[in-house]
Design an enzyme around this catalytic site. Structure first.
Site, short mmCIF file in Angstrom:
data_model
loop_
_atom_site.label_atom_id
_atom_site.label_comp_id
_atom_site.label_asym_id
_atom_site.label_seq_id
_atom_site.Cartn_x
_atom_site.Cartn_y
_atom_site.Cartn_z
CB CYS A 274 23.54 -48.60 -30.60
SG CYS A 274 21.79 -48.28 -31.96
NE ARG A 303 16.42 -45.17 -38.89
CZ ARG A 303 16.00 -45.94 -37.93
NH1 ARG A 303 14.54 -46.62 -37.97
NH2 ARG A 303 16.40 -45.98 -36.59
CD GLN A 321 16.77 -44.19 -32.85
OE1 GLN A 321 17.86 -43.65 -32.77
NE2 GLN A 321 15.57 -44.67 -32.45
CG ASP A 323 18.56 -43.94 -28.59
OD1 ASP A 323 18.63 -45.51 -28.02
OD2 ASP A 323 19.28 -44.68 -29.94
CG HIS A 325 22.67 -46.98 -26.24
ND1 HIS A 325 22.56 -45.89 -26.94
CD2 HIS A 325 21.56 -47.94 -27.52
CE1 HIS A 325 21.94 -46.24 -28.10
NE2 HIS A 325 21.19 -47.07 -28.13
CE LYS A 405 9.87 -55.25 -30.87
NZ LYS A 405 10.00 -54.46 -32.42
CG HIS A 451 19.50 -50.03 -27.80
ND1 HIS A 451 20.07 -50.24 -28.96
CD2 HIS A 451 19.44 -51.93 -28.40
CE1 HIS A 451 21.18 -50.56 -29.97
NE2 HIS A 451 20.89 -52.04 -28.88
#
Length: 577
Positions: A274, A303, A321, A323, A325, A405, A451
RNA sequence: GCCGGUUUAGUUUAAUGGUAAAAUAAGUCAUUCGUAACGAUUAGCUAUAAGUUCGAUUCUUAUAACCGGCACCA
């Protein structure tokens, strides 16, 4: 209704079985102390303090036999009601029970269940006697922290499961076998999809065949997102510490971030995409007419996960990911979520995955932002589900501190559930990064940020697909789509090679088995490798310029002209079957 | 990270306090075959480090990785 009743009966059975387990353990290990033994989704467990004794896998059989022995004695299970004072007296030697009793209300009547010499504090209900407990199995042992807190000491946990009849027990054990046979770590090795080296625990390597799978998933993802109006970006793997301080990750998640010093400046490898996406947003000036902006990124994150958490492709230290946004105006939330839900729906259907949606709402204590905005956002998420015609379950207080979420829990081909997709509203980062757009009236407004992921992590999704398909992928995903088997290399190899060239020309992933082996042997190989289509080339095919093929798992052979075959294969690929 | 277990050939597995075996894959040779395993032959292994012992792959300890859970999962 009938089902719920059945389920409750099964829960009582399993709960009583947990007590039987405790009773057996008490007989075998008289010094054992017992914490709790609840019923879980599948079966039950009991947390036990055994002092210096350790129960190993092989001891489970001994305990099982003891349980069976006790069950056969047809011992009555007797409910007793006592006051808190009496309870404290009865269990005065047992610190675990005292702990439990002290957590109960002063005036509450406490129930105990007695079977033979064994008494356990318990709300019940239970069976009347131990005799019904016949069809059970102890499955595994492990350590478990007292009260689930890693600061506390570890107790020993024994897991088991109990049914009313042997058929159901056998069915369950078969299910466990089936799950084991699908294990993506095992199949991933056998089918040469990925590997994990000792030199990089939690950092998977994708092998050539796995890479094809991965590329197909990514290409499909890009294509579908383009249709949905997404743009794509790639943001750096590593960014300097100042950025992570602005985003708040440095304070909260430093422990799990890989860092490095460059030119005396501290850098961190991104644990999320992000902040990069936010910087891209800030790179331009947006009008209210530009929104929503949909920015997709297949972003590789790192991570530092605890060593004990690593598990094949399911839990890794680096993953990608899928991902995106989305920056939008407040009045666009609902329509965008409706659109997203139908998009996600379309994506999962391709893999034959069904799913459930869960809505997580504002945490009671730790949250940021105005309650009115939370309420509005939660309502927008809920209304969007309703509009999309989807049921959803609410998890009160389970949202992140920065927003509510929707989670998508997919169900695989043998009924196991995996959380993959998620749509998260974020009221935090736009604030921290001071994001704006220019509204109709010429003033700066703060956009809302979403997200969202669909696969979740590509690595993990591949793991799930391996298990879902049991390694037999649909044609479009299959690393090798067609295997050509000439019956006799001397006479059929030339035509086989010609077919191979023609198929490669049509961008079909093809292998030719020119080993000096019998047809039966080559066919066996083709099947164990789970190749979707095996082509057999013999005199007949060569002389008539035909293709005979057999599908994976089928006994049937079909013969077609080359053009008909290509048409058939292409249709299958387009239909993603 | 914590509890327990595991680690032998590329892979799957066997065996032993006296120096390691099979299947399969790989190489070579033979075979030329119509839908799940043809035969012969060659080469290849005890995770790492230390200890006990005349001798350790086997026993002990430590380390690492993996497996099943626990905790964690922004």
């Amino acid at each position: 209704m009938e089902n719920i009743k059945e389920n409750e009966k099964l829960n009582v059975l399993n709960h009583s079985c947990a007590h039987l387990l405790a009773q057996a353990v008490k007989e075998l290990y008289p010094k054992a102390l017992f914490w709790v033994g609840p019923v879980i989704e599948e079966g039950f467990y009991y947390d036990i303090d055994l002092g210096d004794n350790v129960i190993k896998e092989e001891d489970l059989l001994t305990i099982e036999n003891k349980m069976l022995e006790l069950a056969k004695k047809d011992i009555n299970i007797i409910k007793e009601e006592i006051s808190k004072k009496e309870a404290l007296n009865i269990f005065k030697e047992d610190s675990y029970k005292i702990d439990l009793i002290n957590n109960l209300d002063e005036n509450e009547i406490i129930t105990c269940y007695r079977q033979g010499d064994f008494v356990d504090l318990c709300r019940g209900p239970h069976l009347k006697s131990t005799k019904e407990l016949r069809h059970f199995k102890l499955l595994k042992t492990s350590g478990a922290y007292f009260k689930g807190d890693s600061k506390n000491k570890m107790l020993q946990r024994i897991y088991g499961i109990c049914f009313f009849n042997s058929d159901d027990l056998e069915k369950h054990l078969n299910f466990l076998e089936e799950a084991k046979a699908r294990d993506h770590k095992k199949l991933g090795k056998e089918l040469e999809l990925f590997m994990i080296s000792e030199f990089g625990p939690g950092f998977p390597f994708f092998l050539p065949k796995g890479m094809i799978l991965r590329n197909e998933l990514e290409n499909f993802w890009y294509k579908e997102h383009t249709k949905e109006g997404y743009q794509f970006i790639k943001t750096p793997i590593m960014l300097n510490k100042d950025l992570w301080e602005i985003s708040g990750h440095w304070v909260n998640y430093r422990e799990n971030m890989y860092t490095s010093a460059i030119d005396e400046k501290e850098f961190a490898i991104k644990p999320m995409n992000c902040p990069g996406g936010l910087l891209v947003y800030k790179n331009s000036l947006y009008s209210y007419k530009d929104l929503p902006i949909r920015m997709g990124e297949l972003g590789q994150v790192h991570r530092h996960e605890a060593s004990g958490a690593l598990n094949g492709l399911f839990r890794v230290r680096t993953f990608t990911q899928d991902d995106a946004h989305i920056f939008l105006r407040e009045d666009q939330i609902e329509s965008e979520i409706v659109r997203l839900i139908s998009f996600i729906d379309r994506m999962y259907k391709v893999f034959g995955l069904t799913y459930n949606i869960e809505l997580s709402t504002r945490p009671l204590e730790k949250y940021i932002g105005e309650i009115s905005i939370w309420d509005k956002s939660e309502k927008a998420l809920a209304d969007a589900c309703k509009k999309a015609g989807k049921e959803y379950k609410i998890n009160p207080g389970d949202g992140a501190f920065y927003g509510p979420k929707l989670d998508f829990h997919i169900k695989d081909s043998i009924g196991r559930v995996w959380q993959c997709g998620t749509i998260q509203l974020d009221m935090n980062l736009p604030e921290r990064f001071d994001l704006t757009y220019i509204d109709k009236d010429g003033t700066k407004k703060r956009p809302i940020m979403l997200h969202r992921v669909i696969y979740g992590s590509i690595e993990r999704f591949i793991g799930i697909l391996i298990e879902h398909y049991k390694g037999a992928f649909p044609l479009w995903l299959s690393p090798v789509q067609v295997n050509i088997i000439p019956i006799n290399n001397k006479y059929h190899l030339e035509y086989a090679n010609k077919i191979k060239e023609l198929l490669m020309d049509k961008e079909i992933r093809v292998e030719l088995d020119d080993s000096e082996e019998k047809l039966g042997y080559k066919m066996r190989n083709s099947q164990t490798k789970k190749i979707p289509i095996s082509i057999i080339i013999g005199d007949k095919e060569r002389d008539n310029e035909e293709i005979s093929y057999r599908l994976f798992g089928s006994e049937e052979t079909v013969t077609l002209k080359f053009n008909e075959f290509i048409e058939y294969v292409n249709k299958k690929i387009v239909d993603k079957k």
